[in-house]
Write a protein that holds these residues in place. Sequence first.
Motif, short mmCIF file in Angstrom:
data_model
loop_
_atom_site.label_atom_id
_atom_site.label_comp_id
_atom_site.label_asym_id
_atom_site.label_seq_id
_atom_site.Cartn_x
_atom_site.Cartn_y
_atom_site.Cartn_z
N GLN A 187 -22.08 4.21 2.14
CA GLN A 187 -21.41 4.32 0.85
C GLN A 187 -19.97 4.78 1.01
OE1 GLN A 187 -23.89 6.92 -1.43
NE2 GLN A 187 -25.30 5.30 -2.04
N ASN A 188 -19.72 5.67 1.97
CA ASN A 188 -18.35 6.13 2.21
C ASN A 188 -17.46 5.00 2.67
OD1 ASN A 188 -18.88 8.73 1.45
ND2 ASN A 188 -19.29 9.46 3.54
N THR A 189 -17.97 4.14 3.55
CA THR A 189 -17.12 3.05 4.03
C THR A 189 -16.84 2.05 2.92
OG1 THR A 189 -19.08 1.90 4.85
CG2 THR A 189 -17.83 3.22 6.44
N THR A 190 -17.81 1.79 2.03
CA THR A 190 -17.52 0.87 0.94
C THR A 190 -16.58 1.50 -0.07
OG1 THR A 190 -19.54 1.58 -0.22
CG2 THR A 190 -19.69 -0.40 1.17
N GLU A 191 -16.69 2.80 -0.30
CA GLU A 191 -15.77 3.48 -1.20
C GLU A 191 -14.36 3.49 -0.62
OE1 GLU A 191 -17.26 7.34 -2.02
OE2 GLU A 191 -19.05 6.61 -3.04
N GLN A 192 -14.24 3.68 0.69
CA GLN A 192 -12.91 3.68 1.31
C GLN A 192 -12.29 2.30 1.28
OE1 GLN A 192 -13.55 5.25 5.19
NE2 GLN A 192 -13.70 7.38 4.49
N SER A 193 -13.10 1.27 1.43
CA SER A 193 -12.54 -0.08 1.43
C SER A 193 -12.16 -0.53 0.02
CB SER A 193 -13.53 -1.07 2.04
OG SER A 193 -14.70 -1.14 1.25
N LEU A 194 -12.70 0.10 -1.02
CA LEU A 194 -12.36 -0.26 -2.39
C LEU A 194 -11.13 0.48 -2.90
CD1 LEU A 194 -15.89 -0.39 -4.04
CD2 LEU A 194 -14.48 -2.31 -3.30
N ARG A 195 -10.69 1.48 -2.19
CA ARG A 195 -9.50 2.22 -2.62
C ARG A 195 -8.27 1.33 -2.47
NH1 ARG A 195 -10.54 7.91 0.45
NH2 ARG A 195 -12.36 8.51 -0.75
N PRO A 196 -7.34 1.42 -3.41
CA PRO A 196 -6.11 0.62 -3.28
C PRO A 196 -5.24 1.17 -2.15
CG PRO A 196 -5.97 2.03 -5.20
CD PRO A 196 -7.38 2.16 -4.65
N SER A 197 -4.48 0.29 -1.51
CA SER A 197 -3.59 0.73 -0.45
C SER A 197 -2.42 1.50 -1.04
CB SER A 197 -3.09 -0.46 0.35
OG SER A 197 -2.26 -1.25 -0.46
N ARG A 198 -1.79 2.31 -0.24
CA ARG A 198 -0.69 3.15 -0.71
C ARG A 198 0.66 2.45 -0.61
NH1 ARG A 198 -1.90 8.36 -2.04
NH2 ARG A 198 -3.96 9.01 -1.38
N LYS A 199 0.71 1.26 -0.03
CA LYS A 199 1.97 0.54 0.12
C LYS A 199 2.00 -0.65 -0.82
CE LYS A 199 2.92 1.50 4.93
NZ LYS A 199 3.19 0.90 6.24
N GLY A 200 3.19 -0.98 -1.30
CA GLY A 200 3.39 -2.20 -2.07
C GLY A 200 2.75 -2.14 -3.45
N GLY A 201 2.61 -3.31 -4.04
CA GLY A 201 1.99 -3.42 -5.34
C GLY A 201 2.89 -2.92 -6.45
N TYR A 202 2.26 -2.41 -7.48
CA TYR A 202 3.01 -1.96 -8.66
C TYR A 202 3.77 -0.67 -8.42
CZ TYR A 202 0.54 -5.51 -11.27
OH TYR A 202 0.08 -6.71 -11.71
N ARG A 203 3.47 0.03 -7.34
CA ARG A 203 4.19 1.27 -7.06
C ARG A 203 5.65 1.00 -6.70
NH1 ARG A 203 0.70 5.70 -4.33
NH2 ARG A 203 2.80 6.46 -4.13
N THR A 204 5.94 -0.15 -6.13
CA THR A 204 7.31 -0.47 -5.72
C THR A 204 8.12 -1.11 -6.83
OG1 THR A 204 6.60 -2.60 -4.86
CG2 THR A 204 6.64 -0.76 -3.32
N MET A 205 7.49 -1.51 -7.91
CA MET A 205 8.18 -2.22 -8.99
C MET A 205 9.35 -1.42 -9.59
SD MET A 205 8.35 -5.13 -10.31
CE MET A 205 6.81 -5.86 -9.84
N PRO A 206 9.24 -0.12 -9.86
CA PRO A 206 10.40 0.60 -10.40
C PRO A 206 11.61 0.57 -9.47
CG PRO A 206 8.42 1.91 -10.69
CD PRO A 206 8.05 0.73 -9.86
N PHE A 207 11.39 0.64 -8.17
CA PHE A 207 12.49 0.60 -7.22
C PHE A 207 13.19 -0.75 -7.24
CE2 PHE A 207 9.45 3.67 -5.46
CZ PHE A 207 10.24 4.79 -5.49
N ILE A 208 12.42 -1.81 -7.34
CA ILE A 208 12.98 -3.15 -7.39
C ILE A 208 13.79 -3.34 -8.67
CG2 ILE A 208 12.42 -5.61 -7.53
CD1 ILE A 208 10.00 -4.97 -5.71
N ILE A 209 13.25 -2.90 -9.80
CA ILE A 209 13.93 -3.05 -11.08
C ILE A 209 15.24 -2.26 -11.10
CG2 ILE A 209 13.77 -2.51 -13.54
CD1 ILE A 209 10.78 -3.25 -13.33
N VAL A 210 15.23 -1.03 -10.61
CA VAL A 210 16.43 -0.20 -10.59
C VAL A 210 17.47 -0.81 -9.65
CG1 VAL A 210 17.33 2.05 -9.87
CG2 VAL A 210 15.29 1.92 -11.30
N ASN A 211 17.04 -1.29 -8.50
CA ASN A 211 17.96 -1.90 -7.55
C ASN A 211 18.63 -3.14 -8.15
OD1 ASN A 211 19.31 -2.47 -5.19
ND2 ASN A 211 17.57 -3.50 -4.26
#
Length: 112
Positions: free
Chosen positions: A16-40
């Motif tokens: 269960q731990n390995t499936t929970e870890q694989s379902l977590r979103p990655s910490r790089k890219g995605g919508y987290r970088t969108m504010p930096f792109i828009i401001v730039n």
Amino acid sequence: MDQLVAEESMETPSNQNTTEQSLRPSRKGGYRTMPFIIVNESFEKVASYGLMPNMIFYLMNGYHIETATGTSILFMWSAISNALAIVGAFLSDSFLGRFWVIALGSFSSLPP
């Protein structure tokens, strides 16, 4: 039999731990970088639009070009710089990689 049940119960939480870890979103890219792109991009557009009137005065006074001709030159400069962003994105994604394209773009923008 008891040993088999104990082994199964021990394996279940670790699976269960390995499936929970694989379902977590990655910490790089995605919508987290969108504010930096828009401001730039916003700062780049503000700088470009702020440069346009100064460039027209420079072309008129420094090169003695008429206003209409200077405006046409700046329009072509703006259109080419926007189109080259698409070409750079294609080259970066297809062949060179983002770091090489950033390095080449930075090097090509240095003054002579």
